[in-house]
Design a protein around this motif. Structure first.
Motif, mmCIF file in Angstrom:
data_model
loop_
_atom_site.group_PDB
_atom_site.id
_atom_site.type_symbol
_atom_site.label_atom_id
_atom_site.label_comp_id
_atom_site.label_asym_id
_atom_site.label_seq_id
_atom_site.Cartn_x
_atom_site.Cartn_y
_atom_site.Cartn_z
ATOM 1 N N SER A 42 0.837 -1.206 0.000
ATOM 2 C CA SER A 42 0.000 0.000 0.000
ATOM 3 C C SER A 42 0.869 1.252 0.000
ATOM 4 O O SER A 42 0.508 2.267 -0.587
ATOM 5 C CB SER A 42 -0.952 -0.003 1.191
ATOM 6 N N VAL A 43 2.029 1.189 0.638
ATOM 7 C CA VAL A 43 2.958 2.318 0.618
ATOM 8 C C VAL A 43 3.532 2.478 -0.797
ATOM 9 O O VAL A 43 3.631 3.597 -1.315
ATOM 10 C CB VAL A 43 4.079 2.130 1.659
ATOM 11 N N ALA A 44 3.880 1.377 -1.428
ATOM 12 C CA ALA A 44 4.426 1.429 -2.791
ATOM 13 C C ALA A 44 3.402 1.993 -3.766
ATOM 14 O O ALA A 44 3.761 2.694 -4.721
ATOM 15 C CB ALA A 44 4.867 0.034 -3.227
ATOM 16 N N MET A 45 2.135 1.741 -3.516
ATOM 17 C CA MET A 45 1.073 2.229 -4.394
ATOM 18 C C MET A 45 1.034 3.763 -4.422
ATOM 19 O O MET A 45 0.607 4.367 -5.403
ATOM 20 C CB MET A 45 -0.278 1.675 -3.931
ATOM 21 N N THR A 53 4.910 8.349 -12.830
ATOM 22 C CA THR A 53 4.907 6.927 -12.488
ATOM 23 C C THR A 53 4.126 6.155 -13.552
ATOM 24 O O THR A 53 3.000 6.510 -13.879
ATOM 25 C CB THR A 53 4.287 6.687 -11.100
ATOM 26 N N ARG A 54 4.760 5.119 -14.091
ATOM 27 C CA ARG A 54 4.120 4.311 -15.127
ATOM 28 C C ARG A 54 3.330 3.182 -14.485
ATOM 29 O O ARG A 54 3.618 2.756 -13.382
ATOM 30 C CB ARG A 54 5.165 3.747 -16.078
ATOM 31 N N GLY A 55 2.352 2.712 -15.217
ATOM 32 C CA GLY A 55 1.540 1.604 -14.737
ATOM 33 C C GLY A 55 0.094 2.025 -14.582
ATOM 34 O O GLY A 55 -0.251 3.196 -14.714
ATOM 35 N N GLN A 56 -0.737 1.062 -14.297
ATOM 36 C CA GLN A 56 -2.165 1.339 -14.148
ATOM 37 C C GLN A 56 -2.498 1.628 -12.691
ATOM 38 O O GLN A 56 -2.200 0.825 -11.805
ATOM 39 C CB GLN A 56 -2.982 0.146 -14.642
ATOM 40 N N ARG A 57 -3.074 2.791 -12.468
ATOM 41 C CA ARG A 57 -3.468 3.161 -11.118
ATOM 42 C C ARG A 57 -4.676 2.329 -10.688
ATOM 43 O O ARG A 57 -5.546 2.030 -11.509
ATOM 44 C CB ARG A 57 -3.815 4.651 -11.064
ATOM 45 N N PRO A 58 -4.750 1.973 -9.411
ATOM 46 C CA PRO A 58 -5.923 1.228 -8.934
ATOM 47 C C PRO A 58 -7.197 2.056 -9.142
ATOM 48 O O PRO A 58 -7.160 3.292 -9.117
ATOM 49 C CB PRO A 58 -5.646 1.029 -7.449
ATOM 50 N N ALA A 59 -8.306 1.380 -9.341
ATOM 51 C CA ALA A 59 -9.575 2.062 -9.611
ATOM 52 C C ALA A 59 -9.966 3.019 -8.486
ATOM 53 O O ALA A 59 -10.523 4.076 -8.732
ATOM 54 C CB ALA A 59 -10.672 1.025 -9.834
ATOM 55 N N ASP A 60 -9.670 2.658 -7.258
ATOM 56 C CA ASP A 60 -10.073 3.482 -6.103
ATOM 57 C C ASP A 60 -8.919 4.348 -5.583
ATOM 58 O O ASP A 60 -8.909 4.733 -4.420
ATOM 59 C CB ASP A 60 -10.602 2.585 -5.000
ATOM 60 N N PHE A 61 -7.980 4.686 -6.449
ATOM 61 C CA PHE A 61 -6.775 5.391 -6.012
ATOM 62 C C PHE A 61 -7.088 6.748 -5.381
ATOM 63 O O PHE A 61 -6.531 7.101 -4.336
ATOM 64 C CB PHE A 61 -5.794 5.549 -7.173
ATOM 65 N N GLU A 62 -7.971 7.516 -5.981
ATOM 66 C CA GLU A 62 -8.322 8.841 -5.429
ATOM 67 C C GLU A 62 -8.939 8.707 -4.035
ATOM 68 O O GLU A 62 -8.619 9.470 -3.129
ATOM 69 C CB GLU A 62 -9.272 9.584 -6.369
ATOM 70 N N THR A 63 -9.785 7.720 -3.856
ATOM 71 C CA THR A 63 -10.398 7.481 -2.551
ATOM 72 C C THR A 63 -9.338 7.094 -1.534
ATOM 73 O O THR A 63 -9.369 7.552 -0.386
ATOM 74 C CB THR A 63 -11.462 6.367 -2.644
ATOM 75 N N THR A 64 -8.388 6.272 -1.958
ATOM 76 C CA THR A 64 -7.294 5.863 -1.074
ATOM 77 C C THR A 64 -6.476 7.066 -0.627
ATOM 78 O O THR A 64 -6.126 7.194 0.547
ATOM 79 C CB THR A 64 -6.393 4.833 -1.773
#
Length: 114
Positions: A42-45, A53-64
Motif C-alpha cells: 500500500s505504501v508502494a502504491m 509513475t508508469r503503470g495502471q493506477r488502482p480504480a479506487d486510487f483517489e479514494t485511497t
C-alpha cells in the motif's frame, strides 16, 4: 518486519489436524503472508501520486489518497489514532485495523470537513 515474518512462519508450520498437513500449512502461510505484505504494497502504491509513475493506477486510487490524508489529519488531533497509524506503519498491527467501522466513520467525517 522480521518479527512478524517469523511469527507468521512459526504459526504456519505448526502441524494442523488435517489429512494433508502440508497443503493446509501452505494455505495458512499464503494467507498470513498476504496480511504481512499488505502494508508495504500500500505504501508502494502511493508512487502513483506522481504523474510520471508508469503503470495502471488502482480504480479506487483517489479514494485511497483522500482516506490517507483524512487519517493523517485525524492522527494529528488524537494520540490514539496517531499510535494506531504508527503501529501499522511499523508492522506491529495489520493494515486491516483501518477497516474498523468507528475509525472509518471518523475518517470520512474528516474528509467532509476538508
Amino acid at each position: 518486519m522480521a518479527r512478524a515474518r517469523s511469527l507468521a512462519l512459526t504459526s504456519s508450520l505448526t502441524p494442523p489436524d488435517a489429512a494433508h498437513p502440508r497443503l493446509v500449512c501452505c494455505e495458512r502461510s499464503a494467507n498470513e503472508i498476504q496480511t504481512l505484505i499488505e502494508t508495504p504494497w500500500s505504501v508502494a502504491m502511493l508512487d502513483f501520486a506522481f504523474p510520471e509513475t508508469r503503470g495502471q493506477r488502482p480504480a479506487d486510487f483517489e479514494t485511497t489518497l483522500k482516506f490517507g490524508i483524512a487519517l493523517s489529519r485525524l492522527a494529528a488531533e488524537g494520540p490514539a489514532v496517531h499510535k494506531l497509524t504508527l503501529e501499522v506503519q511499523h508492522l506491529l498491527k495489520p493494515r486491516s485495523c483501518y477497516r474498523d467501522p468507528d475509525l472509518i466513520r471518523r475518517v470520512f467525517a474528516k474528509t467532509a470537513d476538508a
